[in-house]
Write an enzyme that holds these catalytic residues in place. Sequence first.
Site, PDB file in Angstrom:
ATOM      1  N   GLY A 152       0.798  -1.230   0.000  1.00 51.85           N
ATOM      2  CA  GLY A 152       0.000   0.000   0.000  1.00 51.85           C
ATOM      3  C   GLY A 152       0.827   1.276   0.000  1.00 51.85           C
ATOM      4  O   GLY A 152       0.295   2.375   0.073  1.00 51.85           O
TER       5      GLY A 152
ATOM      6  N   ARG B 257      -2.759  13.543  -5.402  1.00 49.60           N
ATOM      7  CA  ARG B 257      -3.141  13.626  -6.810  1.00 49.60           C
ATOM      8  C   ARG B 257      -4.496  14.305  -6.924  1.00 49.60           C
ATOM      9  O   ARG B 257      -5.406  14.031  -6.144  1.00 49.60           O
ATOM     10  CB  ARG B 257      -3.186  12.211  -7.387  1.00 49.60           C
TER      11      ARG B 257
ATOM     12  N   ASP C  52      -7.330   0.063 -16.750  1.00 52.18           N
ATOM     13  CA  ASP C  52      -7.536   0.765 -15.473  1.00 52.18           C
ATOM     14  C   ASP C  52      -6.761   2.074 -15.429  1.00 52.18           C
ATOM     15  O   ASP C  52      -6.938   2.871 -14.511  1.00 52.18           O
ATOM     16  CB  ASP C  52      -7.125  -0.124 -14.287  1.00 52.18           C
TER      17      ASP C  52
ATOM     18  N   ASP D 199      -1.816   8.093 -14.141  1.00 55.33           N
ATOM     19  CA  ASP D 199      -0.905   7.050 -13.720  1.00 55.33           C
ATOM     20  C   ASP D 199       0.461   7.128 -14.392  1.00 55.33           C
ATOM     21  O   ASP D 199       0.714   6.512 -15.413  1.00 55.33           O
ATOM     22  CB  ASP D 199      -1.522   5.664 -13.916  1.00 55.33           C
TER      23      ASP D 199
HETATM   24  P1  AMP Z   1      -0.648   0.689 -11.325  1.00 56.64           P
HETATM   25  O1  AMP Z   1       0.401  -0.121 -11.970  1.00 56.64           O
HETATM   26  O2  AMP Z   1      -0.106   1.799 -10.457  1.00 56.64           O
HETATM   27  O3  AMP Z   1      -1.692   1.147 -12.265  1.00 56.64           O
HETATM   28  O4  AMP Z   1      -1.365  -0.280 -10.279  1.00 56.64           O
HETATM   29  C1  AMP Z   1      -2.063  -1.414 -10.650  1.00 56.64           C
HETATM   30  C2  AMP Z   1      -2.775  -1.983  -9.455  1.00 56.64           C
HETATM   31  O5  AMP Z   1      -1.853  -2.401  -8.457  1.00 56.64           O
HETATM   32  C3  AMP Z   1      -3.702  -1.003  -8.765  1.00 56.64           C
HETATM   33  O6  AMP Z   1      -4.820  -1.718  -8.314  1.00 56.64           O
HETATM   34  C4  AMP Z   1      -2.878  -0.508  -7.622  1.00 56.64           C
HETATM   35  O7  AMP Z   1      -3.657  -0.027  -6.559  1.00 56.64           O
HETATM   36  C5  AMP Z   1      -2.112  -1.770  -7.217  1.00 56.64           C
HETATM   37  N1  AMP Z   1      -0.858  -1.451  -6.538  1.00 56.64           N
HETATM   38  C6  AMP Z   1       0.250  -0.893  -7.072  1.00 56.64           C
HETATM   39  N2  AMP Z   1       1.217  -0.767  -6.142  1.00 56.64           N
HETATM   40  C7  AMP Z   1       0.721  -1.253  -4.986  1.00 56.64           C
HETATM   41  C8  AMP Z   1       1.234  -1.396  -3.650  1.00 56.64           C
HETATM   42  N3  AMP Z   1       2.472  -1.001  -3.328  1.00 56.64           N
HETATM   43  N4  AMP Z   1       0.423  -1.934  -2.724  1.00 56.64           N
HETATM   44  C9  AMP Z   1      -0.818  -2.327  -3.040  1.00 56.64           C
HETATM   45  N5  AMP Z   1      -1.358  -2.224  -4.263  1.00 56.64           N
HETATM   46  C10 AMP Z   1      -0.611  -1.691  -5.229  1.00 56.64           C
HETATM   47 MG    MG Z   2      -3.173   2.431 -12.186  1.00 60.04          MG
END
Ligand code: AMP
Ligand code: MG
Length: 486
Positions: free
Chosen positions: A125, A175, A251, A261
Amino acid sequence: MTEQAKWNFDNSYTRLPQPFFARLKPNPVRSPKLVLFNEPLATALGLNGEALQQPEGVAVLAGNVIPEGGEALAQAYAGHQFGHFTMLGDGRALLIGEQITPDGNRFDIQLKGSGRTPFSRGGDGRAALGPMLREFLISEAMHALGIPTTRSLAVVTTGEEIWRETELPGAVLTRVAKSHLRVGTFQYAAGRGEVSDVKTLADYAIKRHYPELAESENPYLSLLEQVISRQAKLISQWQLVGFVHGVMNTDNMTISGETIDYGPCAFMDNYDPATVFSSIDTQGRYAYGNQPQIANWNLARFAETLVPLLAEDETKGVEMAQSAIEGFKGQYVSNWLAGMRKKLGLFNAEDGDKDFVEKLLRLMHEHEADYTNTFRLLTLGQPEKTAMNGAAEFSEWLEQWQQRQSRQAQTKDEAMKLMRTNNPAVIPRNHRVEEALAAAVDEEDDSLVKQLIAVLKEPYAYSEEQERYAEVPERCQHGYVTYCGT
Ligand code: AMP
Ligand code: MG
């Protein structure tokens, strides 16, 4: 404190049905410290920047305290990641409220890196300082370039280390977005199998982003068409500045048409449609030259979710969705070509323009010419400084360009002015970004990041100071690799 910082929250998302979000409590961090703060953005949001930079304000930006009127939540969504469908959701982000600005606009205020949520799966998180500074820097640069994007209000370090491949300082980014509704949010609703959920979400999206469509004959078809048209415009703007998003999963595509993102994104140096920076994009799915096609694919996934709302008869609904999707390519090409004409100082349209532009791009590719600097040098009237100088075909192209310009009513001076407002003198060069982030993370020296942010604020200024930032990296920097930084 609330009065002082002037948070003015509404929480329309909490009025959606429960499956769309999970309410959350703050996940306090040890010792928040403000690293970057966006004063002009704070003012535009109706916030008191001074109060926000005080310890009580920073506690909010770190996610330690939810201001009065805010209702913290994580949003549920799904998405196709590199083509594979997954249920996702905010795994490391917290929406603290929707700020209503003095002029009546609504913006999500979201903390990224704020701790675990019910959607975190195996993740911690949290976020590392480097990637959060990177998002601040590049999203603000995109904004200055005139490209719709989420914005960055602040970066706060948490005083806690997080573990990636090594130990890194943790950070939280604030953000600001028109909303965080994504193609993936619709996929989530549709994936649950309840058409009524998709309808609720579509009505919410229309009300929030396209209120004028509520009166149209088929508001859901109009919604689809509007999102297609915003994305066709957005992706054309990316292509025109050489921006490679890097992770165009569904997403990470918004309904508002904002870029969202900033993970492994980067700007292309030498022109090459196959440019990929992201370490995880081994197949080149999200390469520069593929971006329009991927956007089209993502929008088709969006259209699928809306089919039951488009018409009572499914076949008819599918036909309507398909025909809307087929409109993407034409819109994209015409936006892109219109932008390219401006980059070349052309006010009118001629039949051969597309071929003419493509010839220049082909030459740039063959001669490994830097994309941004080629247009910058053409703007400065210095074609002899481009990598294509001396090539017969380039001389021929320059001659054609002269003739093409002379066939329009506007003067050379007017053409030059048009070019100056459409060809950035500076972009966030990868080596500059890396150098600045390394100083901030390794030496706790944020001066380079701040300087770079300042220089990127006016990308069309053509100031003397910017020249240094226009330099391309040494050849050994080819093969630049970016990481998601999660
Ligand atoms: P992203 O690559 O940032 O678009 O993230 C893709 C998914 O992974 C989203 O659902 C994010 O919330 C989740 N996510 C990315 N990094 C973390 C993290 N460090 N802890 C928990 N969830 C994550
Ligand atoms: Mg994302």
